[in-house]
Design a protein around this motif. Sequence first.
Motif, short mmCIF file in Angstrom:
data_model
loop_
_atom_site.label_atom_id
_atom_site.label_comp_id
_atom_site.label_asym_id
_atom_site.label_seq_id
_atom_site.Cartn_x
_atom_site.Cartn_y
_atom_site.Cartn_z
N UNK A 236 0.81 -1.21 0.00
CA UNK A 236 0.00 0.00 0.00
C UNK A 236 0.84 1.26 0.00
N UNK A 237 1.97 1.22 0.72
CA UNK A 237 2.83 2.40 0.75
C UNK A 237 3.55 2.63 -0.58
N UNK A 238 3.82 1.57 -1.34
CA UNK A 238 4.54 1.68 -2.61
C UNK A 238 3.62 1.50 -3.82
N UNK A 239 2.32 1.66 -3.59
CA UNK A 239 1.38 1.44 -4.70
C UNK A 239 1.57 2.46 -5.81
N UNK A 240 2.10 3.62 -5.50
CA UNK A 240 2.33 4.64 -6.54
C UNK A 240 3.46 4.25 -7.49
N UNK A 241 4.31 3.31 -7.06
CA UNK A 241 5.42 2.85 -7.92
C UNK A 241 5.34 1.34 -8.04
N UNK A 242 4.45 0.81 -8.88
CA UNK A 242 4.24 -0.64 -8.94
C UNK A 242 5.41 -1.42 -9.52
N UNK A 243 6.37 -0.76 -10.11
CA UNK A 243 7.53 -1.47 -10.64
C UNK A 243 8.73 -1.40 -9.70
N UNK A 244 8.58 -0.80 -8.54
CA UNK A 244 9.70 -0.69 -7.61
C UNK A 244 9.99 -2.05 -6.98
N UNK A 245 11.25 -2.30 -6.57
CA UNK A 245 11.57 -3.59 -5.95
C UNK A 245 10.78 -3.85 -4.67
N UNK A 246 10.55 -2.82 -3.87
CA UNK A 246 9.80 -3.01 -2.63
C UNK A 246 8.38 -3.50 -2.91
N UNK A 247 7.74 -2.92 -3.92
CA UNK A 247 6.39 -3.34 -4.25
C UNK A 247 6.37 -4.77 -4.78
N UNK A 248 7.31 -5.12 -5.63
CA UNK A 248 7.35 -6.47 -6.21
C UNK A 248 7.65 -7.52 -5.14
N UNK A 249 8.55 -7.20 -4.22
CA UNK A 249 8.85 -8.14 -3.13
C UNK A 249 7.62 -8.32 -2.23
#
Length: 275
Positions: A236-249
């Motif tokens: 939810x915190x990284x939803x603005x950047x769906x291709x970021x490593x944190x979101x993918x992990x």
Amino acid sequence: MLDATTRSGGTATASPRAAATEPGAAVPTAAVPVPLTSSGPAGPVAFAGAAGLAARCARVLLSPWSRLSLLLVLLAAAGTSVLLFQPQRLLTHGWPPQLGGAAAVVAFAVAYGVGTVAFLPRPLLNLAAGALFGSQFGLAAALAGTVLGAGVAFGLGRMLGQDALRPLLRGRLLKAADGQLSRHGFRSMLAARLFPGVPFWAANYCAAVSRMGWPAFLLATALGSVPNTAAYVVAGARAAAPTSPAFLIAMACIAVPAAAGAAVAWRKRHHLRAR
């Protein structure tokens, strides 16, 4: 009439019958029966009848099925309030600007706990925690709300539903689940929290009907909810950047336990049916 004057010059005295007929004389009256008050024989009988009626009403109101009915009414009211107020709008409209800082985190944790009792899905609440407060504060608010909501549901189920539902545990699967939760409460609840296949509310009320203790339930809930909650909060915190490593992990941490939980449940189904 007056008696004759004595010869010695004394005064005359009135006879009793004549004195009674003179005007203003006191006339003796017959005894009038006094009605019985509450201290008389009728008082204890009425009091005993009222006490017996009150005792019967108390037994009916405190009976297991009456308490279970109250629990169902409370849950229905909570679900209705969720439908009316639509708390999922926090994801689109954001947190109210009047609350900020630590007060907002505490208020969200309380709302989170109440929402889980009202059958709000935890993944949605975890995503909202991350989107509103970021990874760190969002995780703290989500975990606090998780333990609070689980404790409230467990307490309601234990006080209002256990006595009525335990006699109904006659099926093989129900007996197996009850025995597992009663004998191995911490281990079973920890597994239920780690694998997201078991609905949060179902685990709470099943544990409440069993003989699991409070410490094992709350500790297993707090520890077992950390991985899955953290994954959703970070997503939810990284939803603005769906291709970021944190979101993918984070998405991988959501998908892998779900698949593992489904595989374990599929393999254990024969073991539960055989017990």
